[in-house]
Design a protein around this motif. Structure first.
Motif, PDB file in Angstrom:
ATOM      1  N   GLU A   1       1.041  -1.477  -0.009  1.00  0.00           N
ATOM      2  CA  GLU A   1      -0.171   0.090   0.015  1.00  0.00           C
ATOM      3  C   GLU A   1       0.865   1.172   0.136  1.00  0.00           C
ATOM      4  OE1 GLU A   1      -3.215   2.565   0.158  1.00  0.00           O
ATOM      5  OE2 GLU A   1      -2.992   0.357  -0.437  1.00  0.00           O
ATOM      6  N   LYS A   2       1.951   1.193   0.729  1.00  0.00           N
ATOM      7  CA  LYS A   2       2.864   2.432   0.803  1.00  0.00           C
ATOM      8  C   LYS A   2       3.513   2.446  -0.714  1.00  0.00           C
ATOM      9  CE  LYS A   2       6.705   4.032   3.582  1.00  0.00           C
ATOM     10  NZ  LYS A   2       7.564   3.735   4.830  1.00  0.00           N
ATOM     11  N   LEU A   3       3.694   1.532  -1.359  1.00  0.00           N
ATOM     12  CA  LEU A   3       4.423   1.565  -2.433  1.00  0.00           C
ATOM     13  C   LEU A   3       3.191   2.192  -3.470  1.00  0.00           C
ATOM     14  CD1 LEU A   3       6.402   0.748  -4.989  1.00  0.00           C
ATOM     15  CD2 LEU A   3       5.444  -1.296  -4.787  1.00  0.00           C
ATOM     16  N   ARG A   4       2.081   1.904  -3.437  1.00  0.00           N
ATOM     17  CA  ARG A   4       1.006   2.327  -4.237  1.00  0.00           C
ATOM     18  C   ARG A   4       0.877   3.919  -4.106  1.00  0.00           C
ATOM     19  NH1 ARG A   4      -3.666   4.042  -4.489  1.00  0.00           N
ATOM     20  NH2 ARG A   4      -4.061   3.697  -2.387  1.00  0.00           N
ATOM     21  N   LEU A   5       1.021   4.032  -2.858  1.00  0.00           N
ATOM     22  CA  LEU A   5       0.779   5.606  -2.614  1.00  0.00           C
ATOM     23  C   LEU A   5       1.954   6.361  -3.168  1.00  0.00           C
ATOM     24  CD1 LEU A   5      -0.707   5.321   0.902  1.00  0.00           C
ATOM     25  CD2 LEU A   5      -1.932   5.995  -1.280  1.00  0.00           C
TER      26      LEU A   5
ATOM     27  N   ILE B   1       3.909   5.548  -5.779  1.00  0.00           N
ATOM     28  CA  ILE B   1       3.801   5.752  -6.975  1.00  0.00           C
ATOM     29  C   ILE B   1       2.664   6.762  -7.471  1.00  0.00           C
ATOM     30  CG2 ILE B   1       2.973   4.462  -9.127  1.00  0.00           C
ATOM     31  CD1 ILE B   1       4.354   2.216  -8.126  1.00  0.00           C
ATOM     32  N   ASP B   2       1.613   6.810  -6.824  1.00  0.00           N
ATOM     33  CA  ASP B   2       0.570   7.685  -7.167  1.00  0.00           C
ATOM     34  C   ASP B   2       1.028   9.287  -6.719  1.00  0.00           C
ATOM     35  OD1 ASP B   2      -1.218   5.703  -7.798  1.00  0.00           O
ATOM     36  OD2 ASP B   2      -2.430   5.957  -5.856  1.00  0.00           O
ATOM     37  N   LYS B   3       1.866   9.526  -5.824  1.00  0.00           N
ATOM     38  CA  LYS B   3       2.169  10.589  -5.550  1.00  0.00           C
ATOM     39  C   LYS B   3       3.076  11.226  -6.575  1.00  0.00           C
ATOM     40  CE  LYS B   3       4.130  13.146  -1.480  1.00  0.00           C
ATOM     41  NZ  LYS B   3       5.602  13.633  -1.483  1.00  0.00           N
ATOM     42  N   ILE B   4       4.230  10.470  -7.107  1.00  0.00           N
ATOM     43  CA  ILE B   4       5.083  10.758  -7.698  1.00  0.00           C
ATOM     44  C   ILE B   4       4.672  11.063  -9.103  1.00  0.00           C
ATOM     45  CG2 ILE B   4       6.930   9.855  -9.023  1.00  0.00           C
ATOM     46  CD1 ILE B   4       8.022   8.478  -6.336  1.00  0.00           C
ATOM     47  N   ALA B   5       3.600  10.264  -9.417  1.00  0.00           N
ATOM     48  CA  ALA B   5       2.666  10.082 -10.788  1.00  0.00           C
ATOM     49  C   ALA B   5       2.120  11.595 -10.830  1.00  0.00           C
ATOM     50  CB  ALA B   5       2.057   9.056 -10.971  1.00  0.00           C
ATOM     51  N   VAL B   6       1.591  11.973  -9.977  1.00  0.00           N
ATOM     52  CA  VAL B   6       0.768  13.048  -9.926  1.00  0.00           C
ATOM     53  C   VAL B   6       1.943  14.543 -10.022  1.00  0.00           C
ATOM     54  CG1 VAL B   6      -1.039  14.813  -8.646  1.00  0.00           C
ATOM     55  CG2 VAL B   6      -1.452  12.055  -9.261  1.00  0.00           C
TER      56      VAL B   6
ATOM     57  N   GLU C   1       4.917  14.785 -10.609  1.00  0.00           N
ATOM     58  CA  GLU C   1       5.789  14.852 -11.666  1.00  0.00           C
ATOM     59  C   GLU C   1       5.086  14.977 -13.140  1.00  0.00           C
ATOM     60  OE1 GLU C   1       9.043  15.466 -11.407  1.00  0.00           O
ATOM     61  OE2 GLU C   1       8.809  15.024  -9.333  1.00  0.00           O
ATOM     62  N   ASN C   2       3.742  14.861 -13.020  1.00  0.00           N
ATOM     63  CA  ASN C   2       2.979  14.900 -14.269  1.00  0.00           C
ATOM     64  C   ASN C   2       3.048  13.784 -15.221  1.00  0.00           C
ATOM     65  OD1 ASN C   2       0.692  16.044 -15.679  1.00  0.00           O
ATOM     66  ND2 ASN C   2       1.936  17.136 -16.918  1.00  0.00           N
ATOM     67  N   TYR C   3       3.343  12.473 -14.683  1.00  0.00           N
ATOM     68  CA  TYR C   3       3.349  11.415 -15.686  1.00  0.00           C
ATOM     69  C   TYR C   3       2.060  10.885 -16.096  1.00  0.00           C
ATOM     70  CZ  TYR C   3       8.208  10.808 -14.148  1.00  0.00           C
ATOM     71  OH  TYR C   3       9.538  10.931 -13.896  1.00  0.00           O
ATOM     72  N   SER C   4       2.214  10.454 -17.472  1.00  0.00           N
ATOM     73  CA  SER C   4       0.860   9.899 -17.938  1.00  0.00           C
ATOM     74  C   SER C   4       0.670   8.516 -17.843  1.00  0.00           C
ATOM     75  CB  SER C   4       1.032  10.148 -19.620  1.00  0.00           C
ATOM     76  OG  SER C   4       1.227  11.459 -19.886  1.00  0.00           O
ATOM     77  N   ILE C   5       1.974   7.925 -17.741  1.00  0.00           N
ATOM     78  CA  ILE C   5       1.954   6.241 -17.463  1.00  0.00           C
ATOM     79  C   ILE C   5       3.273   6.057 -17.000  1.00  0.00           C
ATOM     80  CG2 ILE C   5       2.816   5.874 -19.906  1.00  0.00           C
ATOM     81  CD1 ILE C   5       0.507   3.628 -19.714  1.00  0.00           C
ATOM     82  N   ILE C   6       3.020   4.735 -16.085  1.00  0.00           N
ATOM     83  CA  ILE C   6       4.337   4.224 -15.264  1.00  0.00           C
ATOM     84  C   ILE C   6       4.191   3.032 -15.648  1.00  0.00           C
ATOM     85  CG2 ILE C   6       5.524   3.833 -13.298  1.00  0.00           C
ATOM     86  CD1 ILE C   6       4.513   6.614 -12.183  1.00  0.00           C
ATOM     87  N   PHE C   7       5.242   2.299 -15.950  1.00  0.00           N
ATOM     88  CA  PHE C   7       5.336   0.817 -16.278  1.00  0.00           C
ATOM     89  C   PHE C   7       6.039   0.143 -14.986  1.00  0.00           C
ATOM     90  CE2 PHE C   7       4.656   2.364 -20.413  1.00  0.00           C
ATOM     91  CZ  PHE C   7       3.681   1.597 -20.995  1.00  0.00           C
ATOM     92  N   ASP C   8       5.868  -0.983 -14.876  1.00  0.00           N
ATOM     93  CA  ASP C   8       6.908  -1.770 -13.929  1.00  0.00           C
ATOM     94  C   ASP C   8       7.628  -2.696 -14.684  1.00  0.00           C
ATOM     95  OD1 ASP C   8       8.036  -3.621 -12.173  1.00  0.00           O
ATOM     96  OD2 ASP C   8       6.265  -3.821 -10.851  1.00  0.00           O
ATOM     97  N   ALA C   9       8.820  -2.786 -14.708  1.00  0.00           N
ATOM     98  CA  ALA C   9       9.864  -3.595 -15.291  1.00  0.00           C
ATOM     99  C   ALA C   9       9.390  -4.958 -15.307  1.00  0.00           C
ATOM    100  CB  ALA C   9      11.197  -3.300 -15.199  1.00  0.00           C
TER     101      ALA C   9
ATOM    102  N   VAL D   1       1.682   0.011 -14.178  1.00  0.00           N
ATOM    103  CA  VAL D   1       1.079   0.323 -12.819  1.00  0.00           C
ATOM    104  C   VAL D   1       0.403   1.566 -12.344  1.00  0.00           C
ATOM    105  CG1 VAL D   1       3.141  -1.130 -11.747  1.00  0.00           C
ATOM    106  CG2 VAL D   1       3.457   1.493 -11.907  1.00  0.00           C
ATOM    107  N   TRP D   2       0.460   2.236 -13.286  1.00  0.00           N
ATOM    108  CA  TRP D   2      -0.409   3.608 -12.911  1.00  0.00           C
ATOM    109  C   TRP D   2      -0.325   4.350 -14.534  1.00  0.00           C
ATOM    110  CZ3 TRP D   2      -0.464   8.853 -13.976  1.00  0.00           C
ATOM    111  CH2 TRP D   2      -1.240   9.718 -13.382  1.00  0.00           C
ATOM    112  N   ALA D   3      -1.689   4.916 -14.721  1.00  0.00           N
ATOM    113  CA  ALA D   3      -1.625   5.589 -15.926  1.00  0.00           C
ATOM    114  C   ALA D   3      -3.063   6.446 -15.760  1.00  0.00           C
ATOM    115  CB  ALA D   3      -2.117   4.435 -17.213  1.00  0.00           C
TER     116      ALA D   3
END
Length: 169
Positions: free
Chosen positions: A125-129, A131-136, A138-146, A151-153
């Motif tokens: 849950e901490k990892l998900r939060l 990722i959500d925080k950084i994505a918003v 840093e204005n990422y459109s999509i984040i992949f997990d290698a 994992v986020w879009a």
């Protein structure tokens, strides 16, 4: 199939990037994040203590079985038939109890798996939060997990309904 889905995801992102003004893409390595996390190390330490306790209990059961077997061997000549059967049944019962304990603890849905899930749930849950925080931020459109794909879009990138509609035509 998984590689095809990842490839298809990349193609969708590439196509979108041709038409989108600013498309920011990133990826993470969740295995590395989990393995290098201080929270994970602490969870592993706690789990190891629990595991060591369970193994110690199994070792104690095994020692009791060995003791009962030795006792039976040393007294075999002086025991009556019913006494010998009773001793053998006690050994068999202890062996069965030991095996049931092993299954209850280390089986597919045993205490070890449950405990591991309990310890890892807050970390995930901490990892998900994070990722959500950084994505918003840093204005990422999509984040992949290698290791597993998207994992986020941004929701606006989801064309799932369009694909379903096209396939159903």
């Amino acid at each position: 199939m998984k590689k095809f889905i990842i490839f298809l995801s990349f193609m969708v992102v590439f196509t979108i990037s041709l038409t989108a003004q600013t498309l920011r893409i990133a990826y993470i390595d969740s295995y590395k994040i989990i393995s290098e996390s201080n929270d994970t190390r602490e969870a592993q330490r706690i789990f190891q203590v629990d595991r060591d306790n369970w193994v110690s209990q199994i070792d104690d059961m095994e020692a009791e079985i060995v003791r009962l077997e030795r006792e039976l061997e040393t007294r075999r000549l002086t025991l009556t038939e019913s006494g010998r059967r009773e001793a053998e049944e006690r050994i068999t019962t202890r062996m069965r109890e030991r095996q049931q304990f092993i299954e209850r603890v280390f089986g597919e849905t045993g205490l070890a798996a449950t405990r591991n899930n309990e310890l890892m749930a807050p970390i995930m849950e901490k990892l998900r939060l994070a990722i959500d925080k950084i994505a918003v931020e840093e204005n990422y459109s999509i984040i992949f997990d290698a290791s597993s794909g998207v994992v986020w879009a941004q929701e606006r990138l989801d064309i799932t309904d369009q694909v379903i509609n096209e396939m159903n035509r």
